[in-house]
Design a protein around this motif. Structure first.
Motif, PDB file in Angstrom:
ATOM      1  N   UNK A   1      37.816   6.117 -31.217  1.00  0.00           N
ATOM      2  CA  UNK A   1      38.076   6.993 -30.067  1.00  0.00           C
ATOM      3  C   UNK A   1      37.494   8.382 -30.284  1.00  0.00           C
ATOM      4  N   UNK A   2      37.598   8.876 -31.506  1.00  0.00           N
ATOM      5  CA  UNK A   2      37.057  10.204 -31.800  1.00  0.00           C
ATOM      6  C   UNK A   2      35.539  10.241 -31.634  1.00  0.00           C
ATOM      7  N   UNK A   3      34.858   9.130 -31.988  1.00  0.00           N
ATOM      8  CA  UNK A   3      33.406   9.074 -31.822  1.00  0.00           C
ATOM      9  C   UNK A   3      33.026   9.078 -30.342  1.00  0.00           C
ATOM     10  N   UNK A   4      33.819   8.397 -29.512  1.00  0.00           N
ATOM     11  CA  UNK A   4      33.572   8.435 -28.069  1.00  0.00           C
ATOM     12  C   UNK A   4      33.848   9.823 -27.515  1.00  0.00           C
ATOM     13  N   UNK A   5      34.904  10.451 -27.991  1.00  0.00           N
ATOM     14  CA  UNK A   5      35.193  11.823 -27.558  1.00  0.00           C
ATOM     15  C   UNK A   5      34.040  12.759 -27.917  1.00  0.00           C
ATOM     16  N   UNK A   6      33.380  12.462 -29.010  1.00  0.00           N
ATOM     17  CA  UNK A   6      32.293  13.319 -29.491  1.00  0.00           C
ATOM     18  C   UNK A   6      31.019  13.136 -28.673  1.00  0.00           C
ATOM     19  N   UNK A   7      30.920  12.025 -27.933  1.00  0.00           N
ATOM     20  CA  UNK A   7      29.738  11.837 -27.099  1.00  0.00           C
ATOM     21  C   UNK A   7      29.080  10.478 -27.190  1.00  0.00           C
ATOM     22  N   UNK A   8      29.565   9.584 -28.082  1.00  0.00           N
ATOM     23  CA  UNK A   8      29.022   8.230 -28.126  1.00  0.00           C
ATOM     24  C   UNK A   8      29.430   7.482 -26.859  1.00  0.00           C
TER      25      UNK A   8
ATOM     26  N   UNK B   1      29.217   3.874 -26.725  1.00  0.00           N
ATOM     27  CA  UNK B   1      29.797   2.606 -27.163  1.00  0.00           C
ATOM     28  C   UNK B   1      29.971   2.620 -28.667  1.00  0.00           C
ATOM     29  N   UNK B   2      31.021   1.942 -29.133  1.00  0.00           N
ATOM     30  CA  UNK B   2      31.180   1.628 -30.552  1.00  0.00           C
ATOM     31  C   UNK B   2      31.261   0.114 -30.646  1.00  0.00           C
ATOM     32  N   UNK B   3      30.362  -0.486 -31.427  1.00  0.00           N
ATOM     33  CA  UNK B   3      30.306  -1.948 -31.558  1.00  0.00           C
ATOM     34  C   UNK B   3      30.512  -2.310 -33.024  1.00  0.00           C
ATOM     35  N   UNK B   4      31.511  -3.171 -33.295  1.00  0.00           N
ATOM     36  CA  UNK B   4      31.882  -3.487 -34.670  1.00  0.00           C
ATOM     37  C   UNK B   4      31.630  -4.927 -35.074  1.00  0.00           C
TER      38      UNK B   4
ATOM     39  N   UNK C   1      35.191   7.346 -20.897  1.00  0.00           N
ATOM     40  CA  UNK C   1      34.059   6.835 -20.136  1.00  0.00           C
ATOM     41  C   UNK C   1      33.276   5.782 -20.917  1.00  0.00           C
ATOM     42  N   UNK C   2      33.771   5.401 -22.097  1.00  0.00           N
ATOM     43  CA  UNK C   2      33.070   4.425 -22.929  1.00  0.00           C
ATOM     44  C   UNK C   2      33.958   3.241 -23.257  1.00  0.00           C
ATOM     45  N   UNK C   3      33.576   2.512 -24.314  1.00  0.00           N
ATOM     46  CA  UNK C   3      34.337   1.334 -24.710  1.00  0.00           C
ATOM     47  C   UNK C   3      34.089   1.050 -26.187  1.00  0.00           C
ATOM     48  N   UNK C   4      35.003   0.260 -26.766  1.00  0.00           N
ATOM     49  CA  UNK C   4      34.929  -0.114 -28.178  1.00  0.00           C
ATOM     50  C   UNK C   4      35.066  -1.628 -28.261  1.00  0.00           C
ATOM     51  N   UNK C   5      34.091  -2.283 -28.880  1.00  0.00           N
ATOM     52  CA  UNK C   5      34.192  -3.717 -29.198  1.00  0.00           C
ATOM     53  C   UNK C   5      34.424  -3.780 -30.701  1.00  0.00           C
ATOM     54  N   UNK C   6      35.658  -4.047 -31.102  1.00  0.00           N
ATOM     55  CA  UNK C   6      36.028  -3.892 -32.508  1.00  0.00           C
ATOM     56  C   UNK C   6      35.355  -4.900 -33.423  1.00  0.00           C
TER      57      UNK C   6
ATOM     58  N   UNK D   1      23.555   7.317 -16.951  1.00  0.00           N
ATOM     59  CA  UNK D   1      24.146   6.997 -18.265  1.00  0.00           C
ATOM     60  C   UNK D   1      25.626   6.653 -18.181  1.00  0.00           C
ATOM     61  N   UNK D   2      26.062   6.210 -17.021  1.00  0.00           N
ATOM     62  CA  UNK D   2      27.454   5.787 -16.848  1.00  0.00           C
ATOM     63  C   UNK D   2      27.582   4.301 -17.175  1.00  0.00           C
ATOM     64  N   UNK D   3      28.575   3.954 -17.987  1.00  0.00           N
ATOM     65  CA  UNK D   3      28.847   2.550 -18.314  1.00  0.00           C
ATOM     66  C   UNK D   3      29.478   1.887 -17.096  1.00  0.00           C
ATOM     67  N   UNK D   4      28.666   1.171 -16.338  1.00  0.00           N
ATOM     68  CA  UNK D   4      29.109   0.562 -15.089  1.00  0.00           C
ATOM     69  C   UNK D   4      29.866  -0.740 -15.316  1.00  0.00           C
ATOM     70  N   UNK D   5      29.380  -1.547 -16.273  1.00  0.00           N
ATOM     71  CA  UNK D   5      30.022  -2.842 -16.533  1.00  0.00           C
ATOM     72  C   UNK D   5      29.770  -3.269 -17.968  1.00  0.00           C
ATOM     73  N   UNK D   6      30.800  -3.869 -18.548  1.00  0.00           N
ATOM     74  CA  UNK D   6      30.707  -4.462 -19.879  1.00  0.00           C
ATOM     75  C   UNK D   6      31.060  -5.935 -19.700  1.00  0.00           C
ATOM     76  N   UNK D   7      30.078  -6.806 -19.913  1.00  0.00           N
ATOM     77  CA  UNK D   7      30.267  -8.235 -19.688  1.00  0.00           C
ATOM     78  C   UNK D   7      30.273  -8.985 -21.018  1.00  0.00           C
ATOM     79  N   UNK D   8      31.275  -9.829 -21.191  1.00  0.00           N
ATOM     80  CA  UNK D   8      31.360 -10.660 -22.394  1.00  0.00           C
ATOM     81  C   UNK D   8      31.012 -12.088 -22.007  1.00  0.00           C
ATOM     82  N   UNK D   9      29.920 -12.613 -22.588  1.00  0.00           N
ATOM     83  CA  UNK D   9      29.499 -13.996 -22.358  1.00  0.00           C
ATOM     84  C   UNK D   9      30.042 -14.870 -23.499  1.00  0.00           C
TER      85      UNK D   9
END
Length: 407
Positions: free
Chosen positions: A285-292, A294-297, A311-316, A344-352
């Protein structure tokens, strides 16, 4: 009245030119030249008094009336962009009998899922070092040791990968040779190495990909390693998870003015855990607050939930993708697709949803029917525990957000 005077003067000028025998070229050369444009202000005491109500030259006024108004073309609008992400990839492992490849001779492990992975940028975690000459026996004594040759890495090209991360706990499985040769092999194949071990600073850095007018910053790190940092070997971008914000935050700050998107790719967490730890959540969350954006793990070898934050998302954790473990839960996987609007707005995050099929050799395929339901149920349940709702859309799951004008 003034129009008639102008016409008369123009006819008089043309008549004089004809009487003198001057041709068209000499008439053009005789036109008065305009003074140069002044680029900097002239001091007040050196300026000449302005002449008020001065009548314009007849020819100049006629030319001004005939000249069409200049039009300024609007800059082209940038199109939206899509990025896809997958989890852990290996091409085989060492056993007591020697190297055991996953992919059979002549097989293409990503062909069945190519359409699902296809996007403007495709990134995965390459959890195996690459070497030009793969040794028959493991160079380390660990039970789980990985490696791959340049020929095996060609599968990444066939799969359409743009970049892969080398920042993970198996980076030293081929010792210093793997640290040094992995990024070289990837570059020779036209794939960007992320989080490569470095012999010179900075060890932590934002790598840049440019696609269709977009400038994307990628930052890959690991909080897991299987061997200490040996003197005289390239340094792995390794950090304790609790140090992420302090170390990576300034890099994000520096990259924001020159990049349209910033993605953090992290190797972290506990193996086979269903949920991330609180410290992971706080740092992501702190990385997104800083300006990232997406965080993908990756690293747990199982799927974990997706969290919408700000305005972002985290896939752990995206789990395994091409891997030798095909037990009930580790074989469940998927492709994560992020769509960003021109602003640069995250409009959709799709999981296939996908799974690792065991035959004819292990490889990822889309999960449909009953298996698709199992994958979706796991991902929806784990995401709801993170207070994030994923909507069903056919065989997929979607996280949507409203991108108003200016967002």
């Amino acid at each position: 009245m003034f129009g008639a005077v102008r016409v008369a003067l123009a006819l008089a000028v043309l008549g004089l030119a004809a009487c003198s025998g001057a041709g068209r070229d000499s008439a053009t050369a005789a036109q008065p030249t305009l003074p140069p444009v002044v680029q900097s202000p002239v001091p007040e005491d050196s300026r000449e008094p302005a002449v008020k109500d001065a009548a314009p030259e007849p020819e100049a006024e006629l030319a001004a009336e005939a000249k069409p108004a200049a039009t300024v073309a609007s800059p082209p609008l940038r199109e939206p962009i899509e990025l896809t992400f997958v989890g852990d990839i290996i091409f085989g492992r060492y056993r007591t009998t020697g190297f055991d490849p996953i992919v059979g001779e002549g097989e293409r492990p990503f062909d069945d899922i190519l359409a699902t992975m296809r996007s403007d940028v495709l990134i995965g975690n390459l959890e195996t070092p690459l070497v030009y000459e793969l040794p028959a026996k493991s160079p380390i004594g660990a039970k789980f040791a990985f490696g791959a040759s340049k020929a095996m890495a060609q599968h990444l090209v066939d799969g359409g990968f743009t970049a892969v991360s080398l920042a993970n706990n198996h980076s030293f499985d081929q010792r210093a040779e793997g640290l040094l040769q992995s990024p070289k092999i990837l570059e020779e194949l036209g794939i960007l190495p992320l989080g490569a071990s470095r012999s010179e600073p900075p060890v932590f850095r934002v790598e840049t990909i440019e696609r269709r007018g977009w400038k994307i910053g990628l930052l890959a790190v690991t909080s897991r390693r299987n061997a200490p940092q040996f003197a005289g070997t390239p340094e792995l971008p390794f950090l304790s998870t609790n140090e992420f914000t302090a170390t990576l935050g300034p890099l994000i700050d520096a990259a924001k003015p020159t990049h349209d998107l910033i993605i953090v790719f992290v190797h972290w967490g506990e193996e086979y855990a269903d949920a991330p730890g609180r410290h992971q959540q706080n740092q992501a969350r702190a990385l997104l607050d800083r300006g990232a954006h997406l965080v993908v793990g990756h690293h747990p070898h199982v799927l974990q939930g997706i969290e919408k934050y700000g305005e972002g998302a985290i896939a752990y954790s995206l789990g395994n993708f091409l891997f030798e473990n095909t037990n009930e839960i580790p074989r469940l996987t998927g492709v994560l697709r992020a769509r960003f609007t021109a602003t640069s707005c995250l409009e959709a995050l799709t999981f296939h949803p996908a799974y690792i099929k065991r035959t004819p050799s292990k490889h990822p395929v889309p999960a449909t029917g009953g298996l698709g339901k199992i994958v979706r149920t796991r991902m929806r349940t784990l995401s709801e525990a993170l207070e994030t709702t994923l909507e069903a859309s056919g065989e997929d799951l979607v996280l949507r957000r409203s991108c108003a004008a200016g967002n």
